[in-house]
Design a protein around this motif. Structure first.
Motif, PDB file in Angstrom:
ATOM      1  N   ARG A  11       0.860  -1.105   0.010  1.00  0.00           N
ATOM      2  CA  ARG A  11      -0.030  -0.077  -0.135  1.00  0.00           C
ATOM      3  C   ARG A  11       1.084   1.244  -0.168  1.00  0.00           C
ATOM      4  O   ARG A  11       0.786   1.952  -1.044  1.00  0.00           O
ATOM      5  CB  ARG A  11      -0.932  -0.043   1.307  1.00  0.00           C
ATOM      6  N   GLU A  12       1.682   1.264   0.805  1.00  0.00           N
ATOM      7  CA  GLU A  12       2.799   2.418   0.971  1.00  0.00           C
ATOM      8  C   GLU A  12       3.448   2.739  -0.253  1.00  0.00           C
ATOM      9  O   GLU A  12       3.757   3.938  -0.827  1.00  0.00           O
ATOM     10  CB  GLU A  12       3.613   2.383   2.275  1.00  0.00           C
ATOM     11  N   ASP A  13       3.993   1.636  -0.934  1.00  0.00           N
ATOM     12  CA  ASP A  13       4.902   1.691  -2.141  1.00  0.00           C
ATOM     13  C   ASP A  13       4.308   2.299  -3.185  1.00  0.00           C
ATOM     14  O   ASP A  13       4.714   2.887  -4.116  1.00  0.00           O
ATOM     15  CB  ASP A  13       5.374   0.462  -2.515  1.00  0.00           C
ATOM     16  N   ARG A  14       2.971   2.106  -3.005  1.00  0.00           N
ATOM     17  CA  ARG A  14       1.770   2.868  -4.084  1.00  0.00           C
ATOM     18  C   ARG A  14       1.233   4.183  -3.832  1.00  0.00           C
ATOM     19  O   ARG A  14       0.399   4.850  -4.372  1.00  0.00           O
ATOM     20  CB  ARG A  14       0.895   1.687  -4.632  1.00  0.00           C
ATOM     21  N   ASP A  15       1.667   4.636  -2.748  1.00  0.00           N
ATOM     22  CA  ASP A  15       1.103   5.855  -2.060  1.00  0.00           C
ATOM     23  C   ASP A  15      -0.239   5.930  -2.051  1.00  0.00           C
ATOM     24  O   ASP A  15      -0.953   6.956  -2.357  1.00  0.00           O
ATOM     25  CB  ASP A  15       1.570   6.972  -2.940  1.00  0.00           C
ATOM     26  N   LEU A  16      -0.976   4.680  -1.305  1.00  0.00           N
ATOM     27  CA  LEU A  16      -2.333   4.700  -1.203  1.00  0.00           C
ATOM     28  C   LEU A  16      -2.394   4.733   0.142  1.00  0.00           C
ATOM     29  O   LEU A  16      -1.763   4.644   1.004  1.00  0.00           O
ATOM     30  CB  LEU A  16      -2.668   3.291  -1.613  1.00  0.00           C
ATOM     31  N   THR A  17      -3.631   5.297   0.620  1.00  0.00           N
ATOM     32  CA  THR A  17      -4.105   5.508   1.965  1.00  0.00           C
ATOM     33  C   THR A  17      -5.010   4.075   2.426  1.00  0.00           C
ATOM     34  O   THR A  17      -5.277   3.140   1.641  1.00  0.00           O
ATOM     35  CB  THR A  17      -5.134   6.624   2.167  1.00  0.00           C
ATOM     36  N   GLN A  18      -4.979   3.915   3.695  1.00  0.00           N
ATOM     37  CA  GLN A  18      -5.728   2.738   4.241  1.00  0.00           C
ATOM     38  C   GLN A  18      -7.296   3.118   3.508  1.00  0.00           C
ATOM     39  O   GLN A  18      -8.049   2.011   3.371  1.00  0.00           O
ATOM     40  CB  GLN A  18      -5.644   2.972   5.692  1.00  0.00           C
ATOM     41  N   LYS A  19      -7.726   4.300   3.678  1.00  0.00           N
ATOM     42  CA  LYS A  19      -9.337   4.352   3.073  1.00  0.00           C
ATOM     43  C   LYS A  19      -9.374   3.742   1.711  1.00  0.00           C
ATOM     44  O   LYS A  19     -10.417   3.304   1.372  1.00  0.00           O
ATOM     45  CB  LYS A  19      -9.494   5.690   3.155  1.00  0.00           C
ATOM     46  N   GLN A  20      -8.329   4.330   0.807  1.00  0.00           N
ATOM     47  CA  GLN A  20      -8.360   3.885  -0.764  1.00  0.00           C
ATOM     48  C   GLN A  20      -8.556   2.226  -0.618  1.00  0.00           C
ATOM     49  O   GLN A  20      -9.180   1.748  -1.602  1.00  0.00           O
ATOM     50  CB  GLN A  20      -7.248   4.559  -1.293  1.00  0.00           C
ATOM     51  N   GLY A  22      -9.161  -0.008   1.580  1.00  0.00           N
ATOM     52  CA  GLY A  22     -10.025  -0.406   2.462  1.00  0.00           C
ATOM     53  C   GLY A  22     -11.305  -0.440   1.506  1.00  0.00           C
ATOM     54  O   GLY A  22     -12.126  -1.430   1.429  1.00  0.00           O
ATOM     55  N   ALA A  23     -11.745   0.545   0.677  1.00  0.00           N
ATOM     56  CA  ALA A  23     -12.923   0.655  -0.279  1.00  0.00           C
ATOM     57  C   ALA A  23     -12.902  -0.322  -1.238  1.00  0.00           C
ATOM     58  O   ALA A  23     -13.855  -0.926  -1.476  1.00  0.00           O
ATOM     59  CB  ALA A  23     -12.911   2.095  -0.816  1.00  0.00           C
ATOM     60  N   LEU A  24     -11.434  -0.843  -1.631  1.00  0.00           N
ATOM     61  CA  LEU A  24     -11.525  -1.722  -2.670  1.00  0.00           C
ATOM     62  C   LEU A  24     -12.066  -3.060  -2.107  1.00  0.00           C
ATOM     63  O   LEU A  24     -12.811  -4.064  -2.819  1.00  0.00           O
ATOM     64  CB  LEU A  24      -9.898  -2.038  -3.084  1.00  0.00           C
ATOM     65  N   ILE A  25     -11.614  -3.500  -0.601  1.00  0.00           N
ATOM     66  CA  ILE A  25     -12.349  -4.680  -0.026  1.00  0.00           C
ATOM     67  C   ILE A  25     -13.618  -4.416   0.666  1.00  0.00           C
ATOM     68  O   ILE A  25     -13.931  -5.195   1.646  1.00  0.00           O
ATOM     69  CB  ILE A  25     -11.191  -5.431   0.646  1.00  0.00           C
ATOM     70  N   ASN A  26     -14.261  -3.103   0.553  1.00  0.00           N
ATOM     71  CA  ASN A  26     -15.513  -3.058   1.281  1.00  0.00           C
ATOM     72  C   ASN A  26     -15.334  -2.911   2.816  1.00  0.00           C
ATOM     73  O   ASN A  26     -16.220  -3.382   3.592  1.00  0.00           O
ATOM     74  CB  ASN A  26     -16.685  -3.839   0.805  1.00  0.00           C
ATOM     75  N   LYS A  27     -13.996  -2.250   3.187  1.00  0.00           N
ATOM     76  CA  LYS A  27     -13.828  -1.935   4.654  1.00  0.00           C
ATOM     77  C   LYS A  27     -13.845  -0.395   4.539  1.00  0.00           C
ATOM     78  O   LYS A  27     -13.340   0.295   3.734  1.00  0.00           O
ATOM     79  CB  LYS A  27     -12.675  -2.629   5.004  1.00  0.00           C
ATOM     80  N   SER A  28     -14.234  -0.139   5.986  1.00  0.00           N
ATOM     81  CA  SER A  28     -13.774   1.488   6.121  1.00  0.00           C
ATOM     82  C   SER A  28     -12.382   1.602   6.476  1.00  0.00           C
ATOM     83  O   SER A  28     -11.712   0.658   6.450  1.00  0.00           O
ATOM     84  CB  SER A  28     -14.608   1.612   7.360  1.00  0.00           C
ATOM     85  N   GLN A  29     -11.789   2.794   6.392  1.00  0.00           N
ATOM     86  CA  GLN A  29     -10.502   3.121   6.874  1.00  0.00           C
ATOM     87  C   GLN A  29     -10.058   2.299   8.234  1.00  0.00           C
ATOM     88  O   GLN A  29      -8.987   1.603   8.387  1.00  0.00           O
ATOM     89  CB  GLN A  29     -10.008   4.421   6.910  1.00  0.00           C
ATOM     90  N   GLN A  30     -10.688   2.577   9.322  1.00  0.00           N
ATOM     91  CA  GLN A  30     -10.785   1.756  10.433  1.00  0.00           C
ATOM     92  C   GLN A  30     -10.701   0.376  10.396  1.00  0.00           C
ATOM     93  O   GLN A  30      -9.810  -0.330  11.009  1.00  0.00           O
ATOM     94  CB  GLN A  30     -11.773   2.247  11.386  1.00  0.00           C
ATOM     95  N   GLY A  31     -11.579  -0.336   9.611  1.00  0.00           N
ATOM     96  CA  GLY A  31     -11.572  -1.724   9.398  1.00  0.00           C
ATOM     97  C   GLY A  31     -10.556  -2.245   8.586  1.00  0.00           C
ATOM     98  O   GLY A  31      -9.764  -3.212   9.147  1.00  0.00           O
ATOM     99  N   TYR A  32      -9.989  -1.636   7.657  1.00  0.00           N
ATOM    100  CA  TYR A  32      -8.675  -1.980   6.971  1.00  0.00           C
ATOM    101  C   TYR A  32      -7.814  -1.810   8.065  1.00  0.00           C
ATOM    102  O   TYR A  32      -6.758  -2.849   7.991  1.00  0.00           O
ATOM    103  CB  TYR A  32      -8.408  -1.025   5.850  1.00  0.00           C
ATOM    104  N   LYS A  49      -9.052 -10.366  -3.546  1.00  0.00           N
ATOM    105  CA  LYS A  49      -9.087  -9.135  -4.053  1.00  0.00           C
ATOM    106  C   LYS A  49      -7.578  -8.232  -3.966  1.00  0.00           C
ATOM    107  O   LYS A  49      -7.355  -7.541  -5.297  1.00  0.00           O
ATOM    108  CB  LYS A  49     -10.000  -8.253  -3.614  1.00  0.00           C
ATOM    109  N   LEU A  50      -6.946  -8.276  -2.983  1.00  0.00           N
ATOM    110  CA  LEU A  50      -5.609  -7.686  -2.938  1.00  0.00           C
ATOM    111  C   LEU A  50      -4.698  -7.979  -3.772  1.00  0.00           C
ATOM    112  O   LEU A  50      -4.047  -7.111  -4.453  1.00  0.00           O
ATOM    113  CB  LEU A  50      -5.335  -7.839  -1.386  1.00  0.00           C
ATOM    114  N   CYS A  51      -4.635  -9.454  -3.871  1.00  0.00           N
ATOM    115  CA  CYS A  51      -3.629 -10.055  -4.922  1.00  0.00           C
ATOM    116  C   CYS A  51      -3.989  -9.285  -6.280  1.00  0.00           C
ATOM    117  O   CYS A  51      -3.026  -9.339  -7.143  1.00  0.00           O
ATOM    118  CB  CYS A  51      -3.665 -11.693  -4.680  1.00  0.00           C
ATOM    119  N   LYS A  52      -5.115  -9.532  -6.646  1.00  0.00           N
ATOM    120  CA  LYS A  52      -5.278  -8.977  -8.100  1.00  0.00           C
ATOM    121  C   LYS A  52      -5.014  -7.584  -8.186  1.00  0.00           C
ATOM    122  O   LYS A  52      -4.645  -7.157  -9.241  1.00  0.00           O
ATOM    123  CB  LYS A  52      -6.866  -9.380  -8.354  1.00  0.00           C
ATOM    124  N   PHE A  53      -5.407  -6.952  -7.014  1.00  0.00           N
ATOM    125  CA  PHE A  53      -5.287  -5.329  -7.258  1.00  0.00           C
ATOM    126  C   PHE A  53      -3.814  -5.144  -7.378  1.00  0.00           C
ATOM    127  O   PHE A  53      -3.560  -4.302  -8.030  1.00  0.00           O
ATOM    128  CB  PHE A  53      -5.887  -4.659  -5.882  1.00  0.00           C
TER     129      PHE A  53
END
Length: 69
Positions: A11-20, A22-32, A49-53
């Motif tokens: 996630r960090e290598d791609r400069d993504l937030t936990q919220k971003q 999390g949305a991919l796997i239908n979780k809130s930022q807190q859930g992720y 989903k994460l492996c594919k993403f």
């Protein structure tokens, strides 16, 4: 290396937030965040989903291999 560290690194290598991600796997930022921090488990469907993403193998993400694919 455990999967939680790999999840964070990917996630960090791609400069993504936990919220971003999390949305991919239908979780809130807190859930992720709970998954990355070890307070919740990653479900198989979410692993897929994460492996594919990230375009990585499940063996890589869960730490069984250091080969990305």
């Amino acid at each position: 290396m455990n999967y939680r560290i790999r999840m964070r690194n990917l996630r960090e290598d791609r400069d993504l937030t936990q919220k971003q991600v999390g949305a991919l796997i239908n979780k809130s930022q807190q859930g992720y965040s709970h998954i990355e921090d070890g307070r919740a488990e990653l479900k198989i469907d979410d692993l897929i989903k994460l492996c594919k993403f990230y375009n990585v193998s499940s063996d890589y993400l869960i730490g069984l291999s250091d080969n990305v694919r």
